[in-house]
Design a protein around this motif. Sequence first.
Motif, PDB file in Angstrom:
ATOM      1  N   THR A  50      32.520   4.804  -7.605  1.00 25.97           N
ATOM      2  CA  THR A  50      31.206   4.727  -6.857  1.00 25.97           C
ATOM      3  C   THR A  50      31.043   4.447  -7.902  1.00 25.97           C
ATOM      4  O   THR A  50      30.582   4.235  -9.059  1.00 25.97           O
ATOM      5  N   PRO A  51      30.030   3.219  -7.359  1.00 25.44           N
ATOM      6  CA  PRO A  51      29.293   2.167  -8.144  1.00 25.44           C
ATOM      7  C   PRO A  51      28.321   3.354  -9.520  1.00 25.44           C
ATOM      8  O   PRO A  51      27.669   4.332  -8.843  1.00 25.44           O
ATOM      9  N   GLU A  52      28.252   2.822 -10.282  1.00 26.30           N
ATOM     10  CA  GLU A  52      27.329   3.260 -11.076  1.00 26.30           C
ATOM     11  C   GLU A  52      26.008   2.107 -11.648  1.00 26.30           C
ATOM     12  O   GLU A  52      26.147   1.657 -11.674  1.00 26.30           O
ATOM     13  N   GLU A  53      25.049   2.966 -11.957  1.00 26.81           N
ATOM     14  CA  GLU A  53      23.290   2.655 -12.631  1.00 26.81           C
ATOM     15  C   GLU A  53      24.186   1.650 -14.004  1.00 26.81           C
ATOM     16  O   GLU A  53      24.321   2.096 -14.480  1.00 26.81           O
ATOM     17  N   GLY A  54      24.187   0.522 -13.995  1.00 25.48           N
ATOM     18  CA  GLY A  54      23.703  -0.564 -15.118  1.00 25.48           C
ATOM     19  C   GLY A  54      25.104  -1.067 -14.864  1.00 25.48           C
ATOM     20  O   GLY A  54      25.511  -1.795 -16.631  1.00 25.48           O
ATOM     21  N   PHE A  55      25.894  -1.055 -14.299  1.00 22.37           N
ATOM     22  CA  PHE A  55      27.744  -1.864 -14.524  1.00 22.37           C
ATOM     23  C   PHE A  55      27.595  -2.463 -13.348  1.00 22.37           C
ATOM     24  O   PHE A  55      27.609  -1.775 -12.525  1.00 22.37           O
ATOM     25  N   HIS A  56      28.249  -3.416 -13.582  1.00 23.91           N
ATOM     26  CA  HIS A  56      29.199  -4.340 -12.367  1.00 23.91           C
ATOM     27  C   HIS A  56      29.950  -4.925 -12.872  1.00 23.91           C
ATOM     28  O   HIS A  56      30.574  -4.834 -13.983  1.00 23.91           O
ATOM     29  N   ILE A  57      31.242  -4.725 -11.548  1.00 18.74           N
ATOM     30  CA  ILE A  57      32.214  -5.135 -12.127  1.00 18.74           C
ATOM     31  C   ILE A  57      32.042  -6.409 -12.150  1.00 18.74           C
ATOM     32  O   ILE A  57      31.383  -7.247 -11.595  1.00 18.74           O
ATOM     33  N   PRO A  58      33.467  -7.300 -13.140  1.00 17.02           N
ATOM     34  CA  PRO A  58      33.310  -8.925 -12.965  1.00 17.02           C
ATOM     35  C   PRO A  58      33.777  -8.787 -11.759  1.00 17.02           C
ATOM     36  O   PRO A  58      34.190  -9.220 -10.792  1.00 17.02           O
ATOM     37  N   SER A  79      37.007   1.836 -16.250  1.00 21.66           N
ATOM     38  CA  SER A  79      37.102   2.663 -17.724  1.00 21.66           C
ATOM     39  C   SER A  79      37.532   1.487 -18.920  1.00 21.66           C
ATOM     40  O   SER A  79      36.549   1.920 -20.691  1.00 21.66           O
ATOM     41  N   ASN A  80      38.228   0.514 -19.113  1.00 21.41           N
ATOM     42  CA  ASN A  80      38.563   0.214 -19.796  1.00 21.41           C
ATOM     43  C   ASN A  80      37.613  -1.025 -20.157  1.00 21.41           C
ATOM     44  O   ASN A  80      37.097  -1.209 -21.785  1.00 21.41           O
ATOM     45  N   LEU A  81      37.000  -1.595 -19.730  1.00 21.20           N
ATOM     46  CA  LEU A  81      35.610  -2.739 -19.816  1.00 21.20           C
ATOM     47  C   LEU A  81      35.094  -1.703 -20.805  1.00 21.20           C
ATOM     48  O   LEU A  81      33.963  -1.893 -21.867  1.00 21.20           O
ATOM     49  N   ARG A  82      34.427  -0.146 -19.723  1.00 24.27           N
ATOM     50  CA  ARG A  82      33.369   0.086 -20.453  1.00 24.27           C
ATOM     51  C   ARG A  82      34.264   0.780 -22.346  1.00 24.27           C
ATOM     52  O   ARG A  82      33.256   0.863 -22.938  1.00 24.27           O
ATOM     53  N   ALA A  83      34.864   0.886 -22.549  1.00 27.05           N
ATOM     54  CA  ALA A  83      35.760   1.281 -23.758  1.00 27.05           C
ATOM     55  C   ALA A  83      35.693   0.582 -24.476  1.00 27.05           C
ATOM     56  O   ALA A  83      35.423  -0.290 -26.187  1.00 27.05           O
ATOM     57  N   HIS A  88      45.544  -9.318 -21.446  1.00 22.57           N
ATOM     58  CA  HIS A  88      44.463 -10.954 -22.183  1.00 22.57           C
ATOM     59  C   HIS A  88      43.244 -11.265 -20.801  1.00 22.57           C
ATOM     60  O   HIS A  88      42.552 -11.409 -21.691  1.00 22.57           O
ATOM     61  N   TYR A  89      43.809 -10.845 -19.847  1.00 23.08           N
ATOM     62  CA  TYR A  89      42.212 -10.592 -18.995  1.00 23.08           C
ATOM     63  C   TYR A  89      40.592 -10.083 -19.549  1.00 23.08           C
ATOM     64  O   TYR A  89      39.604 -10.914 -19.588  1.00 23.08           O
ATOM     65  N   LEU A  90      41.177  -8.489 -20.311  1.00 22.34           N
ATOM     66  CA  LEU A  90      40.445  -8.141 -20.717  1.00 22.34           C
ATOM     67  C   LEU A  90      40.206  -8.479 -21.937  1.00 22.34           C
ATOM     68  O   LEU A  90      38.721  -8.727 -22.591  1.00 22.34           O
ATOM     69  N   LYS A  91      40.486  -9.251 -22.314  1.00 25.86           N
ATOM     70  CA  LYS A  91      40.395 -10.348 -23.708  1.00 25.86           C
ATOM     71  C   LYS A  91      39.161 -11.681 -23.976  1.00 25.86           C
ATOM     72  O   LYS A  91      38.062 -11.538 -24.349  1.00 25.86           O
ATOM     73  N   ILE A  92      39.943 -11.861 -22.755  1.00 24.25           N
ATOM     74  CA  ILE A  92      38.194 -13.081 -22.194  1.00 24.25           C
ATOM     75  C   ILE A  92      37.362 -11.754 -21.626  1.00 24.25           C
ATOM     76  O   ILE A  92      36.469 -12.933 -22.179  1.00 24.25           O
ATOM     77  N   GLU A  93      37.420 -11.158 -20.752  1.00 25.85           N
ATOM     78  CA  GLU A  93      35.808 -10.542 -20.313  1.00 25.85           C
ATOM     79  C   GLU A  93      35.004 -10.016 -20.952  1.00 25.85           C
ATOM     80  O   GLU A  93      34.163 -10.584 -20.881  1.00 25.85           O
TER      81      GLU A  93
END
Length: 669
Positions: free
Chosen positions: A282-290, A393-397, A571-576
């Motif tokens: 579900t989309p959350e306010e203030g966050f967009h997936i890459p 969840s991982n990106l926000r953490a 490694h993708y998370l590291k670059i993002e």
Amino acid sequence: MAANSSGAQDAPLDGSLLGTEDLLSDWYIYEPLEPAVPQDDMFPSAIPECDPTITPRLYHICMAPVSLVVLMGLSLLVKRRRLHQSCWNGVPGLLSPANFLEEESNRGPVAAVFGILFSSLCVLVLDQDPLPFLTHSSQSSREYWKILALLYYPAFYYPLVACATLGHRLGYLLGCLLSWCHCLVHVWQKVDCPQSPKIYRYYSTLSYLPIIVCLLLLSLWYPALLIRSFTNQEDKEVAGRGYYKRYLKALLSKRLQKGSSTKLEESFLSRLQEYFRSYIYTPEEGFHIPLKLILSMTTAVIAVYQVALLLLVAVIPTIQIVRAGMTKDIVVLLVQFGLVPSDNPAVPSDMEKELSTAKYYLWSLEVCYICSLVLCCLLTCAMLLRTLVMHRSNLRALYQGAVLDVFYKAHILRPSRRAIVCWMSFAAFQTAFTCLGLLIQQVIFFVCSVAFTFLFVIPLQAGTSSPLFKAIQNMWPFWLTLVVAVLVQTLAAHYQFLEQHPLRKELTNRRALYIVTYLLFPINVLVGVLAGVWRMIISGLYNAVHFCQLDISLMNRGVETFDPGYHSYCHYLKIEVSQSHPVMKAFCLLLLQPARPEGSPELQASNVEEGIQLMQAKKAARSRGRFQQSRARWWLAYTLLNNPSLTACRKTALCDPTANGTQLSPAKP
């Protein structure tokens, strides 16, 4: 006499030959097929080749030069000097297909073009002529043409995505014309020739359906961008400025809720609802997936469709052909091999009941195959939705600096050669793993469904006991022994071997515990065999279902690096995180923002009233400027606290904890 003897010998020989010929002629009689099944549906080769009015060869010969001219025109329109002053000394170069590390961009056209590329790859793998320019290529050179086609199709559809990246009205106009031309040609070709003899009569049309849908999306998106460019006359902001501001605003506006409404004991229904919500993004306010995640999910969904379509049309028509062509002679063979039960196998003339049973078995296979395929598609889509939730969840953490909440050991979030390679191939890995995962799931679930149907369902319907039931019935003492042994150990462990105190639990009756452990060792070996079989089944099903998820590893933590999917994801998370951190981007945009003149030039006060008004206005301007400066400094402090790696990028004097007269507080354990 010799003649008579020879004639006498030839007579029975001729009779035997005639009998053999009659037997062979009776055996190879082709009975007419049922009229309910059309000839074209049973034999795809009966469908003649169809040449559309606009052949693929003519289409590519005309559109490839047009695409090249459009790409060169766009490159000349935007000089390389505007992008990088030191790159190629200002010589015009290729436009970027998309800003993959920016949050606000034209995501629709990019996702549509990637969907077209993957669908073209699916069509290319099974096509006899990989390059549309070449027809009737030889078998030896076909693989080389396929490799060349892998480079041709990205270049062919490159202008479709470059027109949106340009951000110019001319680019939007050219994008409209290109998308309309591509879409009209593909639709016209499939309307002109909806059937083809490849695999199934409608497979070609159905496999091109994602390409047509993506082209329709582009045909509507580019006109919308063109109209928006005429209606919106405001100055364009830096890419992503709006998203970064909204993310920071949503982050800073969060307040701790007073009082905790969390219950210690939740009902089963609420826990079940929470579990299902974890699989729904579900989309959350203030966050967009890459953007990379959007591309990977788009191509993964198209991969599910393409693989499911291929599995469906490659097997189901064949089963239908066999079921429609089932004759009594074939049933006799099946009865002799014991595959079809018969009341009187000695009389092969009356095989109507056995024929209907054989057709029912084939129909059951068809139902099992379709049900398993539908289940695999639903499970794969559910895992992809779960992947989106885990990505967020991982990106926000990681945005908050909680590295250990994502990785089991500390990682430095900075780019490297391996990280760049994994970042480039992440979307492709996600698509490939989805295809392989769906294939593995289909094989496993089809075998399980067939075994359940023929070992449980059909014997119960027929009223006869299956071999499995007979084995279970004959081995009931063995199963009873295992069940009793497990129950005895469980009850003894609860009542005899465990002494429960209010604050602790202790072992008791240790001598009896040792005796029971020794005596039940042989039985526990047999229980361990069953547990091992169950472990193998559960691990196989779990790995097959979660094969398309790259955010989890299918291996143990010590060997997670040997999992290529999870390795690429880390490694993708590291670059993002290192290159597209929203707070970092907001901080950088705040530094790049030009300073606004505060207040008005000093004016000579003519009277007391005007002087008071001017003093009040000047004081208000000062307070407003101080507030903006304080807020900027607070944003800087918040950014550096959550991103300690940015400290090294600032001035060396600021790295000294006593440079500004401040002291660092001791680190919290």
